[in-house]
Write a protein that holds these residues in place. Structure first.
Motif, PDB file in Angstrom:
ATOM      1  N   VAL A 267       0.857  -1.185   0.000  1.00  0.00           N
ATOM      2  CA  VAL A 267       0.000   0.000   0.000  1.00  0.00           C
ATOM      3  C   VAL A 267       0.891   1.231   0.000  1.00  0.00           C
ATOM      4  O   VAL A 267       1.891   1.287   0.696  1.00  0.00           O
ATOM      5  N   MET A 268       0.536   2.222  -0.786  1.00  0.00           N
ATOM      6  CA  MET A 268       1.308   3.459  -0.815  1.00  0.00           C
ATOM      7  C   MET A 268       0.800   4.395   0.278  1.00  0.00           C
ATOM      8  O   MET A 268      -0.385   4.631   0.394  1.00  0.00           O
ATOM      9  N   ILE A 269       1.709   4.915   1.078  1.00  0.00           N
ATOM     10  CA  ILE A 269       1.370   5.843   2.143  1.00  0.00           C
ATOM     11  C   ILE A 269       2.092   7.160   1.865  1.00  0.00           C
ATOM     12  O   ILE A 269       3.296   7.166   1.625  1.00  0.00           O
ATOM     13  N   PHE A 270       1.376   8.265   1.949  1.00  0.00           N
ATOM     14  CA  PHE A 270       1.932   9.586   1.695  1.00  0.00           C
ATOM     15  C   PHE A 270       2.639   9.644   0.340  1.00  0.00           C
ATOM     16  O   PHE A 270       3.621  10.327   0.175  1.00  0.00           O
ATOM     17  N   GLY A 271       2.153   8.868  -0.633  1.00  0.00           N
ATOM     18  CA  GLY A 271       2.766   8.857  -1.950  1.00  0.00           C
ATOM     19  C   GLY A 271       4.113   8.158  -1.978  1.00  0.00           C
ATOM     20  O   GLY A 271       4.878   8.317  -2.905  1.00  0.00           O
ATOM     21  N   LYS A 272       4.410   7.365  -0.947  1.00  0.00           N
ATOM     22  CA  LYS A 272       5.693   6.677  -0.863  1.00  0.00           C
ATOM     23  C   LYS A 272       5.462   5.174  -0.805  1.00  0.00           C
ATOM     24  O   LYS A 272       4.437   4.723  -0.333  1.00  0.00           O
ATOM     25  N   LYS A 273       6.435   4.421  -1.274  1.00  0.00           N
ATOM     26  CA  LYS A 273       6.329   2.969  -1.258  1.00  0.00           C
ATOM     27  C   LYS A 273       7.315   2.371  -0.273  1.00  0.00           C
ATOM     28  O   LYS A 273       8.345   2.947   0.019  1.00  0.00           O
ATOM     29  N   GLN A 274       7.020   1.184   0.177  1.00  0.00           N
ATOM     30  CA  GLN A 274       7.827   0.267   0.960  1.00  0.00           C
ATOM     31  C   GLN A 274       8.806   0.920   1.939  1.00  0.00           C
ATOM     32  O   GLN A 274       8.445   1.208   3.042  1.00  0.00           O
ATOM     33  N   LYS A 275      10.039   1.188   1.538  1.00  0.00           N
ATOM     34  CA  LYS A 275      11.084   1.593   2.475  1.00  0.00           C
ATOM     35  C   LYS A 275      10.860   2.984   3.058  1.00  0.00           C
ATOM     36  O   LYS A 275      11.349   3.292   4.126  1.00  0.00           O
ATOM     37  N   LEU A 276      10.162   3.847   2.337  1.00  0.00           N
ATOM     38  CA  LEU A 276      10.015   5.222   2.779  1.00  0.00           C
ATOM     39  C   LEU A 276       8.752   5.475   3.595  1.00  0.00           C
ATOM     40  O   LEU A 276       8.487   6.592   4.004  1.00  0.00           O
ATOM     41  N   ILE A 277       7.955   4.449   3.833  1.00  0.00           N
ATOM     42  CA  ILE A 277       6.719   4.588   4.600  1.00  0.00           C
ATOM     43  C   ILE A 277       7.080   4.905   6.054  1.00  0.00           C
ATOM     44  O   ILE A 277       7.979   4.300   6.617  1.00  0.00           O
ATOM     45  N   PRO A 278       6.392   5.854   6.698  1.00  0.00           N
ATOM     46  CA  PRO A 278       6.676   6.114   8.115  1.00  0.00           C
ATOM     47  C   PRO A 278       6.309   4.900   8.957  1.00  0.00           C
ATOM     48  O   PRO A 278       5.207   4.386   8.867  1.00  0.00           O
ATOM     49  N   ARG A 279       7.229   4.427   9.746  1.00  0.00           N
ATOM     50  CA  ARG A 279       7.017   3.230  10.547  1.00  0.00           C
ATOM     51  C   ARG A 279       6.753   3.545  12.020  1.00  0.00           C
ATOM     52  O   ARG A 279       6.368   2.671  12.768  1.00  0.00           O
ATOM     53  N   TYR A 280       7.022   4.777  12.425  1.00  0.00           N
ATOM     54  CA  TYR A 280       6.835   5.166  13.822  1.00  0.00           C
ATOM     55  C   TYR A 280       5.964   6.410  13.897  1.00  0.00           C
ATOM     56  O   TYR A 280       6.046   7.278  13.033  1.00  0.00           O
ATOM     57  N   VAL A 281       5.114   6.477  14.931  1.00  0.00           N
ATOM     58  CA  VAL A 281       4.316   7.668  15.198  1.00  0.00           C
ATOM     59  C   VAL A 281       4.633   8.120  16.616  1.00  0.00           C
ATOM     60  O   VAL A 281       5.100   7.353  17.439  1.00  0.00           O
ATOM     61  N   GLY A 282       4.338   9.354  16.876  1.00  0.00           N
ATOM     62  CA  GLY A 282       4.588   9.834  18.215  1.00  0.00           C
ATOM     63  C   GLY A 282       5.261  11.175  18.180  1.00  0.00           C
ATOM     64  O   GLY A 282       5.135  11.902  17.210  1.00  0.00           O
ATOM     65  N   PRO A 283       5.957  11.569  19.180  1.00  0.00           N
ATOM     66  CA  PRO A 283       6.424  10.837  20.347  1.00  0.00           C
ATOM     67  C   PRO A 283       5.388  10.793  21.468  1.00  0.00           C
ATOM     68  O   PRO A 283       4.533  11.657  21.564  1.00  0.00           O
ATOM     69  N   TYR A 284       5.507   9.770  22.301  1.00  0.00           N
ATOM     70  CA  TYR A 284       4.643   9.601  23.461  1.00  0.00           C
ATOM     71  C   TYR A 284       5.512   9.540  24.707  1.00  0.00           C
ATOM     72  O   TYR A 284       6.651   9.079  24.674  1.00  0.00           O
ATOM     73  N   GLN A 285       4.942   9.958  25.813  1.00  0.00           N
ATOM     74  CA  GLN A 285       5.680   9.993  27.066  1.00  0.00           C
ATOM     75  C   GLN A 285       5.484   8.683  27.814  1.00  0.00           C
ATOM     76  O   GLN A 285       4.394   8.116  27.833  1.00  0.00           O
ATOM     77  N   ILE A 286       6.546   8.196  28.446  1.00  0.00           N
ATOM     78  CA  ILE A 286       6.478   6.976  29.255  1.00  0.00           C
ATOM     79  C   ILE A 286       5.936   7.339  30.633  1.00  0.00           C
ATOM     80  O   ILE A 286       6.477   8.212  31.311  1.00  0.00           O
ATOM     81  N   LEU A 287       4.852   6.654  31.018  1.00  0.00           N
ATOM     82  CA  LEU A 287       4.245   6.912  32.334  1.00  0.00           C
ATOM     83  C   LEU A 287       4.817   6.012  33.425  1.00  0.00           C
ATOM     84  O   LEU A 287       5.037   6.449  34.543  1.00  0.00           O
TER      85      LEU A 287
END
Length: 183
Positions: free
Chosen positions: A82-102
């Motif tokens: 699946v193309m994400i943000f017009g990018k394929k395979q290796k360039l797809i964002p794999r991480y979201v965040g940042p989140y704080q550790i509680l």
């Protein structure tokens, strides 16, 4: 199940198993000694195999530890092909965040402070799902609009067809289509 049966798929053909219980005159101390030697050889080879496998795993393992109130990125899994943000395979964002550790739950799990978009997701994650964040506001990827579900995966939806061409091959025609995807 013995290690030999597990690795070879059949029973060991040692001379100990060839005789019946009543055949005492054929079994001597040398056969028992030979069986003991074979068992020790098998154990030694299993130990060598285990240590080799462990060295392979340890060379790629990374020991990560985070402190409470550190910021980390959370790993998400895009759908394959699946193309994400017009990018394929290796360039797809794999991480979201940042989140704080509680909270530090166990040696390898942490509880994160998640946003409302990830409310159905359980907030405790294993270390391989996390990546240390050096706070940089430019690198923050917003989760809003990605459509991340409770399995931390997302799917792209086609919006419109941009281009359509008919390609002629030797025996048939192929109709490739260029599609504009959401995000």
């Amino acid at each position: 199940m013995s290690p030999f049966v597990a690795s070879r798929g059949r029973r060991c053909r040692s001379s100990v198993g060839l005789f019946k219980v009543g055949d005492i005159d054929l079994i001597g101390p040398e056969l028992v000694y030979e069986a003991i030697e074979k068992v020790s050889l098998i154990r030694e080879r299993l130990r060598m195999t285990q240590s080799r496998q462990k060295s392979y795993v340890d060379s790629r393992r990374r020991d990560l530890e985070f402190e409470v109130s550190d910021r980390v990125y959370l790993k998400i899994s895009p759908m394959k092909g699946v193309m994400i943000f017009g990018k394929k395979q290796k360039l797809i964002p794999r991480y979201v965040g940042p989140y704080q550790i509680l909270k530090h739950i166990e040696k390898v799990s942490y509880e994160l402070e998640l946003l409302n978009e990830l409310a159905p997701v359980h907030p405790v994650f294993h270390v391989p799902m996390l990546k240390k964040c050096i706070v940089d506001p430019v690198s923050i990827i917003p989760l809003k609009g990605l459509g991340v579900d409770e399995t931390l995966s997302y799917e792209e939806v086609p919006v419109e067809i941009n281009d359509r061409k008919v390609k002629r091959l030797i025996n048939n025609e192929v109709d490739p289509v260029t599609v504009l995807l959401r995000n």
